[in-house]
Design an enzyme around this catalytic site. Structure first.
Site, PDB file in Angstrom:
ATOM      1  N   TYR A 143      29.788  14.569 -39.162  1.00  0.00           N
ATOM      2  CA  TYR A 143      28.420  15.075 -39.313  1.00  0.00           C
ATOM      3  C   TYR A 143      28.398  16.452 -39.979  1.00  0.00           C
ATOM      4  O   TYR A 143      27.372  16.898 -40.463  1.00  0.00           O
ATOM      5  CB  TYR A 143      27.702  15.158 -37.964  1.00  0.00           C
ATOM      6  N   LYS A 194      40.112   6.251 -33.454  1.00  0.00           N
ATOM      7  CA  LYS A 194      40.415   5.123 -34.342  1.00  0.00           C
ATOM      8  C   LYS A 194      41.715   5.493 -35.055  1.00  0.00           C
ATOM      9  O   LYS A 194      41.808   5.499 -36.287  1.00  0.00           O
ATOM     10  CB  LYS A 194      39.220   4.937 -35.297  1.00  0.00           C
ATOM     11  N   ASP A 227      36.412   0.565 -31.127  1.00  0.00           N
ATOM     12  CA  ASP A 227      35.829  -0.791 -31.129  1.00  0.00           C
ATOM     13  C   ASP A 227      36.091  -1.477 -29.790  1.00  0.00           C
ATOM     14  O   ASP A 227      35.196  -2.108 -29.206  1.00  0.00           O
ATOM     15  CB  ASP A 227      36.349  -1.631 -32.307  1.00  0.00           C
ATOM     16  N   ASP A 251      28.376   9.804 -30.310  1.00  0.00           N
ATOM     17  CA  ASP A 251      26.948   9.579 -30.532  1.00  0.00           C
ATOM     18  C   ASP A 251      26.609   8.118 -30.191  1.00  0.00           C
ATOM     19  O   ASP A 251      25.659   7.825 -29.470  1.00  0.00           O
ATOM     20  CB  ASP A 251      26.655   9.869 -32.020  1.00  0.00           C
ATOM     21  N   ASP A 255      24.977   6.498 -26.390  1.00  0.00           N
ATOM     22  CA  ASP A 255      23.715   5.753 -26.369  1.00  0.00           C
ATOM     23  C   ASP A 255      23.928   4.382 -25.741  1.00  0.00           C
ATOM     24  O   ASP A 255      23.094   3.891 -24.981  1.00  0.00           O
ATOM     25  CB  ASP A 255      23.169   5.582 -27.789  1.00  0.00           C
TER      26      ASP A 255
END
Ligand code: NAD
Length: 370
Positions: A143, A194, A227, A251, A255
């Site tokens: 970001y 990852k 994942d 993020d 959620d």
């Protein structure tokens, strides 16, 4: 009487002013009962600041936030400001505030309260008693990484690009927050990355492992690819205790985890910076939800996420553990009596408004504190 705590209040946009006003009633009770003294100041952020000053965050508000012991923020944004340029959009105000205060660790608890367990989209046995904490790196990663931009290609098409990068120091400071939290919980941390396809993930994994081996041998550290983690969160969420992950993955996963609890109107968060030489730690507390323009101004918004954010402020910034527990207990008691705002009401329950909910919480505090 402990010294007074300086709190900057930023109600923001949409339902922000309503849920903040409800939360003030809890703060006022804490003051009136002699448990704390607070010094409040109030400021503008987001669309409200843009309307007044032409910018979603003024330098003056940044300075006041840095001088405060804690910032209590509600939410920003709404259709009125959706067409503005990116650099003056309400969201930009919040991103700048986090960056200016160097709030690198975002703590998001996902707790399922017994009274609301039926509201989860998962089966009751998977979520009943769920209590996990997601620690998200907040001011690094893709970001904020450079270079970023959109370029015109020779063939007339475009290419948008961002950079994902993590330096050792950025990984270690957020990992420390996770390990320290785990020490107060079940001493388990799952680090999510990852690393199989991203170099930044490999650095993340290796640095966290080195820190654990050097300073946190009492903590059980596991690693999971993002994942798999998203799958495990809906398959068997109770296997987790503290999860630590980067900005982008955090993020999304936070959620996802929040929806396991059933309602957006119930979820608080804390964003913390580094403890300074003077012992002060920059901190901002905010609900997870947005400004809910669809219900703003109607007095029906659920103030509990904001009230839980206040409880986190008491716990993490002011060390007022007894009072934080009291506020959380008061909310549980209200819910177990079937008092609900519209978003969490079940069939047959008549919903109450924002202030009636806040007053019910204060009523339970009065009973508990008597
Ligand atoms: P939202 O969280 O505002 O609302 C999603 C849905 O949940 C809506 O139906 C809303 O009515 C409901 N809801 C949210 N909070 C509630 C509460 N406390 N009580 C009862 N119902 C509640 O998300 P959105 O609709 O995607 O976004 C609306 C605006 O908020 C946008 O401008 C967005 O950019 C902004 N936003 C801000 C933040 C923030 O301030 N941190 C976070 C997310 C979205």
């Amino acid at each position: 009487m402990p010294p007074s705590k300086k709190i900057l209040i930023l109600p923001g946009d949409g339902i922000g002013p309503e849920v903040m006003a409800g939360t003030r009633r809890v703060l006022d009770w804490l003051t009136a009962s002699g448990r704390a003294t607070f010094e409040f100041s109030e400021g503008l952020i987001g669309g409200a600041s843009y309307d007044a000053h032409g910018t979603p965050l003024t330098d003056e508000t940044v300075a006041r936030a840095k001088a405060a012991d804690a910032v209590l923020f509600a939410c920003i944004g709404g259709p009125k400001w959706d067409k503005l340029a990116y650099d003056v959009r309400p969201e930009k105000g919040l991103l700048r505030l986090r960056k200016e205060m160097q709030l690198f660790a975002n703590l998001r608890p996902a707790i399922v309260m017994d009274a609301l367990a039926g509201a989860s989209s998962l089966k009751l046995n998977l979520v009943k008693g769920l209590d996990i904490m997601i620690v998200r790196e907040l001011i690094g990663g893709v970001y904020f990484g450079e270079p970023r931009g959109i370029e015109q290609l020779k063939d007339g098409t475009r290419r948008g690009y961002n950079t994902q990068a993590y330096a050792t120091s950025e990984v270690l400071r957020v990992a420390r927050v996770a390990f320290e939290l785990a020490r107060k919980r079940s001493k388990r941390v799952c680090s999510v990355d990852k690393a199989n396809v991203m170099e930044s993930g490999l650095v993340w994994r290796e640095e966290i492992t080195k820190l654990r081996d050097a300073e946190y041998k009492d903590i059980e550290l596991s690693h999971m690819y993002v994942d798999n983690c998203s799958m495990q969160l809906v398959r068997a969420p109770k296997q987790f205790d503290v999860i630590v992950t980067d900005n982008l993955f955090g993020d999304i996963l936070s959620d996802l985890a929040s929806m396991l609890t059933g309602s957006l109107g119930m979820l608080p968060s804390a964003s913390l910076g580094a403890v300074g030489a003077d012992g002060r730690q920059p901190a901002l507390y905010e609900p997870v939800h947005g400004s809910a323009p669809d219900i703003a101004g109607q007095g029906v918004a659920n103030p509990l996420a904001m009230i839980f954010s206040l409880a986190m402020m008491l716990r993490y910034s002011f060390g007022m553990l007894t009072e934080a527990d009291m506020v959380e207990r008061a909310v549980q008691a209200v819910l177990s009596k079937g008092i609900r705002t519209r978003d969490i009401a079940e069939p047959g329950q008549t919903p109450v408004g924002t202030f009636a909910m806040a007053d019910a919480v204060v009523g339970e505090l009065v009973r508990d504190g008597a």
